[in-house]
Design a protein around this motif. Structure first.
Motif, PDB file in Angstrom:
ATOM      1  N   ARG A 186       0.815  -1.212   0.000  1.00  0.00           N
ATOM      2  CA  ARG A 186       0.000   0.000   0.000  1.00  0.00           C
ATOM      3  C   ARG A 186       0.853   1.268   0.000  1.00  0.00           C
ATOM      4  O   ARG A 186       0.347   2.365  -0.096  1.00  0.00           O
ATOM      5  CB  ARG A 186      -0.971   0.016   1.198  1.00  0.00           C
ATOM      6  N   GLN A 187       2.159   1.113   0.161  1.00  0.00           N
ATOM      7  CA  GLN A 187       3.014   2.300   0.151  1.00  0.00           C
ATOM      8  C   GLN A 187       3.596   2.575  -1.240  1.00  0.00           C
ATOM      9  O   GLN A 187       4.459   3.424  -1.409  1.00  0.00           O
ATOM     10  CB  GLN A 187       4.160   2.138   1.155  1.00  0.00           C
ATOM     11  N   LEU A 188       3.120   1.824  -2.248  1.00  0.00           N
ATOM     12  CA  LEU A 188       3.675   1.989  -3.595  1.00  0.00           C
ATOM     13  C   LEU A 188       3.511   3.408  -4.124  1.00  0.00           C
ATOM     14  O   LEU A 188       4.318   3.885  -4.896  1.00  0.00           O
ATOM     15  CB  LEU A 188       2.983   1.021  -4.568  1.00  0.00           C
ATOM     16  N   SER A 189       2.442   4.073  -3.655  1.00  0.00           N
ATOM     17  CA  SER A 189       2.189   5.426  -4.160  1.00  0.00           C
ATOM     18  C   SER A 189       3.268   6.401  -3.697  1.00  0.00           C
ATOM     19  O   SER A 189       3.356   7.514  -4.202  1.00  0.00           O
ATOM     20  CB  SER A 189       0.817   5.909  -3.701  1.00  0.00           C
ATOM     21  N   GLU A 190       4.105   5.974  -2.714  1.00  0.00           N
ATOM     22  CA  GLU A 190       5.143   6.883  -2.224  1.00  0.00           C
ATOM     23  C   GLU A 190       6.429   6.810  -3.049  1.00  0.00           C
ATOM     24  O   GLU A 190       7.369   7.548  -2.795  1.00  0.00           O
ATOM     25  CB  GLU A 190       5.430   6.583  -0.748  1.00  0.00           C
ATOM     26  N   VAL A 191       6.477   5.907  -4.013  1.00  0.00           N
ATOM     27  CA  VAL A 191       7.647   5.843  -4.897  1.00  0.00           C
ATOM     28  C   VAL A 191       7.685   7.125  -5.730  1.00  0.00           C
ATOM     29  O   VAL A 191       6.675   7.503  -6.331  1.00  0.00           O
ATOM     30  CB  VAL A 191       7.562   4.610  -5.833  1.00  0.00           C
ATOM     31  N   PRO A 192       8.816   7.847  -5.723  1.00  0.00           N
ATOM     32  CA  PRO A 192       8.873   9.124  -6.471  1.00  0.00           C
ATOM     33  C   PRO A 192       8.908   8.869  -7.977  1.00  0.00           C
ATOM     34  O   PRO A 192       9.929   9.040  -8.632  1.00  0.00           O
ATOM     35  CB  PRO A 192      10.175   9.756  -5.974  1.00  0.00           C
ATOM     36  N   GLU A 193       7.755   8.471  -8.511  1.00  0.00           N
ATOM     37  CA  GLU A 193       7.703   7.990  -9.883  1.00  0.00           C
ATOM     38  C   GLU A 193       8.094   9.054 -10.905  1.00  0.00           C
ATOM     39  O   GLU A 193       8.835   8.775 -11.844  1.00  0.00           O
ATOM     40  CB  GLU A 193       6.297   7.486 -10.173  1.00  0.00           C
TER      41      GLU A 193
END
Lengths: 263, 80
Positions: A186-193
């Motif tokens: 659930r922390q994938l959205s914190e990857v500085p894409e």
């Protein structure tokens, strides 16, 4: 042959590994988001089967296509074609990353992708079709996101005769994402894409120009050292363009629009 | 045979959409850079300067076009 015979300690090899690893990281995070959404709604079996099947097809494309290209295509032709593809991808990624940084396109939102995938899957309630549908969605998600990585692996790897190194970097990124993602999904959205995409875009554009030139017969001053100059130059240009587009957006504020094509 | 042709056409469309999509200008500037590189291959000193500058202009151009396209789309939707 697969790993190449030249010394790995060169500028272009380091650049190749960084570019492929970062590109794979970005795309695999997006793919994992879809696989997890399928797994939580349709069951992990079909989700993992779909993801593994897509990875297998992508592996065959790299193994078959890449190695055949390296073995049967003249190196200069290979460099021009690979450089053109890298330039095309690099300019596309940079364009999108700059417009996202400036606020013209909404930042990629993994949570939104997760929610929309779950929503579309839970809308379909037929139990008989659920496993097959889960397989298809997971396969498609991993395949579509992975195709760009395949092009980058073949483009960068083939132009330097280092398909094996490029594939290894992509595989390492996929393993890292799968391992870390399984723990902190659930922390994938914190990857500085967007930052990663900007870095990869700068590298692909620089490699693209370099290899098109090499393939066409241009002798770059300092050989591989030109790559460092190109990367630095495009990095500075990207920052300048982000600054300018941000400023022009502030002078004409408008509602943010969603990115129509998630890449 | 017809099935094979249909699959080839679909694959071609998918590749086209994947590489070009809704930003044909990126393909145009990329091909322009490749063309200019080949045109200057016999003039190495010019090529090592002009080709990177073309890359700079290409990136600036596609960002500017993208920005202009989004802005005009917004003003059109606000006009309705």
């Amino acid at each position: 042959m697969i790993l190449g015979a030249t010394s790995p300690a060169t500028t272009s090899l380091v650049g190749l590994l960084i570019a492929v690893f970062a590109a794979s990281l970005v795309e695999m995070v997006e793919a994992l988001t879809i696989v997890v959404a399928v797994g939580t709604t349709r069951g992990w079996r079909s989700a993992l089967r779909g993801a593994l099947a897509a990875l297998a097809v992508l592996g065959v494309l790299v193994g078959g296509g890449g190695v055949a290209l390296v073995d049967y295509t003249p190196i200069d032709t290979l460099r021009v074609v690979a450089g053109t593809i890298l330039l095309l991808l690099g300019l596309s990624w940079l364009r999108k990353a700059i417009l996202r940084s400036a606020g013209f396109i909404a930042l990629h939102d993994e949570d939104a992708i997760f929610r929309s995938t779950v929503r579309s899957l839970t809308a379909e309630q037929e139990a008989r079709r659920s496993a097959a549908q889960g397989f298809v969605v997971a396969f498609k998600g991993v395949f579509v996101e992975g195709m760009e990585v395949v092009l980058i692996v073949i483009g960068l790897g083939a132009s330097q005769h280092r398909i094996g190194w490029a594939a290894a970097a992509a595989g390492a990124a996929a393993l890292l994402v799968a391992g870390v993602g399984a723990l902190v999904v659930r922390q994938l959205s914190e990857v500085p894409e967007n930052l990663l995409k900007t870095v990869v875009g700068v590298m692909l554009t620089s490699f693209g120009i370099f290899w098109v030139g090499e393939g066409a017969g241009v002798r770059w001053p300092g050989s591989d050292a030109t790559l460092v100059v190109l990367v630095a130059g495009f990095a500075v240009l990207t920052m300048v363009l982000i600054g300018i587009t941000r400023r022009t957006r502030r002078s004409a504020p408008a509602s943010r629009e969603r990115d129509p094509v998630p890449t | 045979m017809r099935v094979v042709l249909r699959w080839v056409a679909r694959a071609g469309l998918a590749v086209w959409d994947f590489l070009v999509g809704d930003t044909p200008e990126v393909l145009v500037v990329t091909l322009a850079i490749v063309g200019i590189t080949f045109a200057l291959r016999a003039h190495n000193h010019a090529a090592v300067v002009v080709v990177p500058i073309c890359g700079v202009l290409a990136l600036t151009g596609v960002v500017w076009l993208g920005r202009a396209r989004i802005t005009s789309r917004r003003s059109r939707s606000e006009g309705h």
